[in-house]
Design an enzyme around this catalytic site. Structure first.
Site, PDB file in Angstrom:
ATOM      1  N   SER A  13      42.978  43.335 -41.407  1.00 25.17           N
ATOM      2  CA  SER A  13      43.123  44.106 -40.157  1.00 25.17           C
ATOM      3  C   SER A  13      44.582  44.140 -39.711  1.00 25.17           C
ATOM      4  O   SER A  13      45.042  45.150 -39.156  1.00 25.17           O
ATOM      5  CB  SER A  13      42.214  43.557 -39.057  1.00 25.17           C
ATOM      6  OG  SER A  13      42.640  42.296 -38.616  1.00 25.17           O
ATOM      7  N   ASN A  14      45.321  43.072 -39.954  1.00 19.39           N
ATOM      8  CA  ASN A  14      46.766  43.119 -39.659  1.00 19.39           C
ATOM      9  C   ASN A  14      47.488  44.099 -40.584  1.00 19.39           C
ATOM     10  O   ASN A  14      48.356  44.855 -40.146  1.00 19.39           O
ATOM     11  CB  ASN A  14      47.390  41.725 -39.776  1.00 19.39           C
ATOM     12  CG  ASN A  14      47.190  40.904 -38.516  1.00 19.39           C
ATOM     13  OD1 ASN A  14      47.753  41.214 -37.465  1.00 19.39           O
ATOM     14  ND2 ASN A  14      46.373  39.859 -38.608  1.00 19.39           N
ATOM     15  N   ARG A  65      50.904  26.051 -58.998  1.00 16.37           N
ATOM     16  CA  ARG A  65      51.500  26.950 -57.996  1.00 16.37           C
ATOM     17  C   ARG A  65      52.773  27.612 -58.519  1.00 16.37           C
ATOM     18  O   ARG A  65      53.058  28.764 -58.200  1.00 16.37           O
ATOM     19  CB  ARG A  65      51.792  26.185 -56.703  1.00 16.37           C
ATOM     20  CG  ARG A  65      50.544  25.778 -55.934  1.00 16.37           C
ATOM     21  CD  ARG A  65      50.887  25.184 -54.581  1.00 16.37           C
ATOM     22  NE  ARG A  65      49.743  24.483 -54.016  1.00 16.37           N
ATOM     23  CZ  ARG A  65      48.834  25.044 -53.194  1.00 16.37           C
ATOM     24  NH1 ARG A  65      48.952  26.304 -52.829  1.00 16.37           N
ATOM     25  NH2 ARG A  65      47.820  24.344 -52.745  1.00 16.37           N
ATOM     26  N   ASN A 107      55.554  35.828 -41.562  1.00 26.18           N
ATOM     27  CA  ASN A 107      54.136  35.453 -41.540  1.00 26.18           C
ATOM     28  C   ASN A 107      53.618  35.569 -40.123  1.00 26.18           C
ATOM     29  O   ASN A 107      54.352  35.325 -39.165  1.00 26.18           O
ATOM     30  CB  ASN A 107      53.969  33.996 -42.006  1.00 26.18           C
ATOM     31  CG  ASN A 107      52.516  33.532 -41.951  1.00 26.18           C
ATOM     32  OD1 ASN A 107      51.619  34.258 -42.377  1.00 26.18           O
ATOM     33  ND2 ASN A 107      52.282  32.322 -41.435  1.00 26.18           N
ATOM     34  N   HIS A 109      50.827  33.799 -37.823  1.00 22.30           N
ATOM     35  CA  HIS A 109      50.014  32.582 -37.823  1.00 22.30           C
ATOM     36  C   HIS A 109      49.203  32.524 -36.533  1.00 22.30           C
ATOM     37  O   HIS A 109      49.754  32.717 -35.450  1.00 22.30           O
ATOM     38  CB  HIS A 109      50.924  31.351 -37.952  1.00 22.30           C
ATOM     39  CG  HIS A 109      50.154  30.067 -37.932  1.00 22.30           C
ATOM     40  ND1 HIS A 109      49.451  29.628 -39.023  1.00 22.30           N
ATOM     41  CD2 HIS A 109      49.957  29.154 -36.957  1.00 22.30           C
ATOM     42  CE1 HIS A 109      48.849  28.477 -38.714  1.00 22.30           C
ATOM     43  NE2 HIS A 109      49.143  28.174 -37.467  1.00 22.30           N
ATOM     44  N   THR A 141      59.713  29.832 -44.214  1.00 22.27           N
ATOM     45  CA  THR A 141      60.605  28.886 -44.882  1.00 22.27           C
ATOM     46  C   THR A 141      59.728  27.937 -45.701  1.00 22.27           C
ATOM     47  O   THR A 141      58.501  28.052 -45.687  1.00 22.27           O
ATOM     48  CB  THR A 141      61.431  28.071 -43.868  1.00 22.27           C
ATOM     49  OG1 THR A 141      60.544  27.243 -43.117  1.00 22.27           O
ATOM     50  CG2 THR A 141      62.228  28.974 -42.936  1.00 22.27           C
ATOM     51  N   GLU A 143      58.976  24.965 -45.160  1.00 22.08           N
ATOM     52  CA  GLU A 143      58.125  24.142 -44.296  1.00 22.08           C
ATOM     53  C   GLU A 143      56.944  24.976 -43.795  1.00 22.08           C
ATOM     54  O   GLU A 143      57.134  25.979 -43.100  1.00 22.08           O
ATOM     55  CB  GLU A 143      58.952  23.639 -43.107  1.00 22.08           C
ATOM     56  CG  GLU A 143      58.262  22.593 -42.274  1.00 22.08           C
ATOM     57  CD  GLU A 143      59.032  22.322 -40.985  1.00 22.08           C
ATOM     58  OE1 GLU A 143      58.401  21.843 -40.023  1.00 22.08           O
ATOM     59  OE2 GLU A 143      60.238  22.615 -40.927  1.00 22.08           O
ATOM     60  N   ASP A 145      54.429  26.964 -42.023  1.00 18.98           N
ATOM     61  CA  ASP A 145      54.343  27.437 -40.631  1.00 18.98           C
ATOM     62  C   ASP A 145      55.433  26.829 -39.752  1.00 18.98           C
ATOM     63  O   ASP A 145      55.284  26.752 -38.523  1.00 18.98           O
ATOM     64  CB  ASP A 145      52.944  27.173 -40.039  1.00 18.98           C
ATOM     65  CG  ASP A 145      51.856  27.922 -40.786  1.00 18.98           C
ATOM     66  OD1 ASP A 145      52.101  29.084 -41.156  1.00 18.98           O
ATOM     67  OD2 ASP A 145      50.776  27.355 -41.004  1.00 18.98           O
ATOM     68  N   GLN A 173      45.562  40.406 -30.184  1.00 21.45           N
ATOM     69  CA  GLN A 173      46.988  40.264 -29.853  1.00 21.45           C
ATOM     70  C   GLN A 173      47.855  40.343 -31.106  1.00 21.45           C
ATOM     71  O   GLN A 173      48.964  40.880 -31.078  1.00 21.45           O
ATOM     72  CB  GLN A 173      47.235  38.953 -29.102  1.00 21.45           C
ATOM     73  CG  GLN A 173      46.595  38.927 -27.719  1.00 21.45           C
ATOM     74  CD  GLN A 173      47.006  40.115 -26.873  1.00 21.45           C
ATOM     75  OE1 GLN A 173      48.178  40.478 -26.826  1.00 21.45           O
ATOM     76  NE2 GLN A 173      46.046  40.744 -26.217  1.00 21.45           N
TER      77      GLN A 173
HETATM   78  N1  NHR Z   1      54.250  29.036 -47.663  1.00 22.42           N
HETATM   79  C1  NHR Z   1      55.345  28.428 -47.206  1.00 22.42           C
HETATM   80  N2  NHR Z   1      56.130  27.795 -48.091  1.00 22.42           N
HETATM   81  N3  NHR Z   1      55.689  28.405 -45.893  1.00 22.42           N
HETATM   82  C2  NHR Z   1      54.885  29.002 -44.996  1.00 22.42           C
HETATM   83  O1  NHR Z   1      55.251  28.990 -43.721  1.00 22.42           O
HETATM   84  C3  NHR Z   1      53.676  29.634 -45.410  1.00 22.42           C
HETATM   85  C4  NHR Z   1      53.397  29.633 -46.792  1.00 22.42           C
HETATM   86  C5  NHR Z   1      52.227  30.240 -47.265  1.00 22.42           C
HETATM   87  C6  NHR Z   1      51.327  30.794 -46.389  1.00 22.42           C
HETATM   88  C7  NHR Z   1      50.523  31.265 -44.085  1.00 22.42           C
HETATM   89  C8  NHR Z   1      49.843  30.045 -43.407  1.00 22.42           C
HETATM   90  C9  NHR Z   1      49.164  30.424 -42.096  1.00 22.42           C
HETATM   91  O2  NHR Z   1      49.649  31.300 -41.374  1.00 22.42           O
HETATM   92  C10 NHR Z   1      51.577  30.767 -45.021  1.00 22.42           C
HETATM   93  C11 NHR Z   1      52.771  30.214 -44.527  1.00 22.42           C
HETATM   94  C12 NHR Z   1      47.591  28.891 -46.233  1.00 22.42           C
HETATM   95  C13 NHR Z   1      47.429  27.544 -45.959  1.00 22.42           C
HETATM   96  C14 NHR Z   1      46.630  26.641 -46.862  1.00 22.42           C
HETATM   97  O3  NHR Z   1      46.418  25.476 -46.570  1.00 22.42           O
HETATM   98  C15 NHR Z   1      48.065  27.032 -44.831  1.00 22.42           C
HETATM   99  C16 NHR Z   1      48.834  27.862 -44.027  1.00 22.42           C
HETATM  100  C17 NHR Z   1      48.993  29.224 -44.316  1.00 22.42           C
HETATM  101  C18 NHR Z   1      48.353  29.735 -45.425  1.00 22.42           C
HETATM  102  N4  NHR Z   1      46.169  27.163 -48.052  1.00 22.42           N
HETATM  103  C19 NHR Z   1      45.399  26.433 -49.053  1.00 22.42           C
HETATM  104  C20 NHR Z   1      46.269  26.176 -50.308  1.00 22.42           C
HETATM  105  O4  NHR Z   1      45.931  25.201 -51.004  1.00 22.42           O
HETATM  106  C21 NHR Z   1      44.203  27.221 -49.491  1.00 22.42           C
HETATM  107  C22 NHR Z   1      43.269  27.506 -48.362  1.00 22.42           C
HETATM  108  C23 NHR Z   1      42.195  28.557 -48.680  1.00 22.42           C
HETATM  109  O5  NHR Z   1      42.223  29.231 -49.725  1.00 22.42           O
HETATM  110  O6  NHR Z   1      41.335  28.754 -47.798  1.00 22.42           O
HETATM  111  O7  NHR Z   1      47.198  26.932 -50.602  1.00 22.42           O
HETATM  112  O8  NHR Z   1      48.152  29.784 -41.715  1.00 22.42           O
HETATM  113  C1  GAR Z   2      44.645  36.462 -38.930  1.00 18.39           C
HETATM  114  O1  GAR Z   2      44.133  35.860 -37.754  1.00 18.39           O
HETATM  115  C2  GAR Z   2      45.861  35.708 -39.396  1.00 18.39           C
HETATM  116  O2  GAR Z   2      46.682  35.249 -38.355  1.00 18.39           O
HETATM  117  C3  GAR Z   2      45.223  34.546 -40.098  1.00 18.39           C
HETATM  118  O3  GAR Z   2      44.087  35.070 -40.751  1.00 18.39           O
HETATM  119  C4  GAR Z   2      43.653  36.263 -40.084  1.00 18.39           C
HETATM  120  C5  GAR Z   2      43.722  37.386 -41.080  1.00 18.39           C
HETATM  121  O4  GAR Z   2      43.086  38.531 -40.568  1.00 18.39           O
HETATM  122  N1  GAR Z   2      46.104  33.954 -41.061  1.00 18.39           N
HETATM  123  C6  GAR Z   2      45.888  32.770 -41.577  1.00 18.39           C
HETATM  124  O5  GAR Z   2      44.984  32.048 -41.218  1.00 18.39           O
HETATM  125  C7  GAR Z   2      46.821  32.385 -42.695  1.00 18.39           C
HETATM  126  N2  GAR Z   2      46.463  31.091 -43.195  1.00 18.39           N
HETATM  127  P1  GAR Z   2      43.270  39.940 -41.302  1.00 18.39           P
HETATM  128  O6  GAR Z   2      43.030  39.709 -42.786  1.00 18.39           O
HETATM  129  O7  GAR Z   2      42.196  40.789 -40.688  1.00 18.39           O
HETATM  130  O8  GAR Z   2      44.647  40.429 -41.026  1.00 18.39           O
END
Ligand code: NHR
Ligand code: GAR
Length: 219
Positions: A13-14, A65, A107, A109, A141, A143, A145, A173
């Site tokens: 949706s985003n 990865r 990203n 979040h 980056t 780190e 999120d 939002q």
């Molecule tokens: N990568 C980096 N290096 N830095 C960020 O800030 C990142 C990133 C990759 C994705 C999105 C993030 C979010 O907005 C994002 C930011 C996935 C996970 C996670 O734990 C956490 C945060 C985000 C995205 N993923 C698991 C993994 O092992 C799998 C989880 C699943 O498939 O459901 O990669 O939330």
């Molecule tokens: C959104 O709420 C986004 O912020 C979140 O997943 C949803 C995706 O919706 N992102 C994460 O949780 C990343 N780990 P969408 O596919 O409809 O855009």
């Protein structure tokens, strides 16, 4: 025109708000490809509907990865993007991958960072007894999120709220927040300098710019 690649894992949706913004001229950018790590992501259909190239790179087909990220980078670079937007993309990216796109990857979040990086943000905010939740767009980056925030929007947490009701309220939002930030980038107004987000020549505050939500009914 800014070339944009969007990475997704789900509903998209985003992604849709970015496709719409680019299509109707609000965002001076062109979505040149949508890449998903999940073959069944509904967002792929949205892209196809808009006539945008799609690719699936299934992370399960890679030993680790590093190998997944190498394949992802190869496909991204094929499209020569100026900007990469993570939009519900669910794979953590390696430091090497992130460095390659430093200052060119955003990203969205679903929390008011620095609160609740990682997963299950809505349930964590409810469990903590918070009175508001929201979403943050930040530069990516190494780190997780933890990159410099650019903009945030908040919504109230209601009594007896559920994670799924709250998620819907936050998502509404997100659909205002992400197109605005992508537009700033596409207009050349937004940069990352020394790990600091700069908008119109001015460093953004630690939480990014707060998007006004007062006139928007949060249901
Ligand atoms: N990568 C980096 N290096 N830095 C960020 O800030 C990142 C990133 C990759 C994705 C999105 C993030 C979010 O907005 C994002 C930011 C996935 C996970 C996670 O734990 C956490 C945060 C985000 C995205 N993923 C698991 C993994 O092992 C799998 C989880 C699943 O498939 O459901 O990669 O939330
Ligand atoms: C959104 O709420 C986004 O912020 C979140 O997943 C949803 C995706 O919706 N992102 C994460 O949780 C990343 N780990 P969408 O596919 O409809 O855009």
């Amino acid at each position: 025109m800014t070339r944009l690649v969007v990475l997704i894992s789900g509903g998209g949706s985003n992604l849709q708000t970015l496709l719409d913004g680019c299509h109707n001229g609000d965002i001076p950018a062109e979505v040149v490809a949508v890449i998903s790590n999940k073959a069944d992501a509904f967002g792929l259909k949205r892209a196809q509907q808009a006539g945008i190239a799609t690719e699936v790179i299934d992370h399960r087909q890679f030993a680790d990865r590093e190998h997944f990220d190498a394949a992802l980078a190869e496909r991204i670079d094929h499209h020569q993007p100026d900007l990469i937007a993570l939009a519900g993309f669910m794979r953590i990216l390696t430091a090497g991958f992130v460095a390659r796109y430093q200052g060119r990857m955003l990203n969205i979040h679903p929390s008011l960072l620095p609160k609740y990086p990682g997963l299950h943000t809505h349930q964590r905010a409810i469990d903590a007894g918070d009175t508001d939740a929201g979403a943050t767009v930040h530069f990516v980056t190494a780190e997780l999120d933890g990159g410099p925030p650019i903009a945030q929007a908040s919504v109230p947490i209601k009594e007896n709220d559920t994670a799924s009701e709250l998620a819907k309220r936050v998502l509404a939002q997100e659909h205002r927040l992400y197109p605005s930030v992508v537009r700033w980038f596409a207009e050349g107004r937004l940069t990352l300098v020394n790990n600091q987000a700069i908008l119109d020549g001015t460093p953004l505050p630690k939480t990014g710019r707060l998007l006004d939500t007062a006139n928007h009914e949060a249901t």
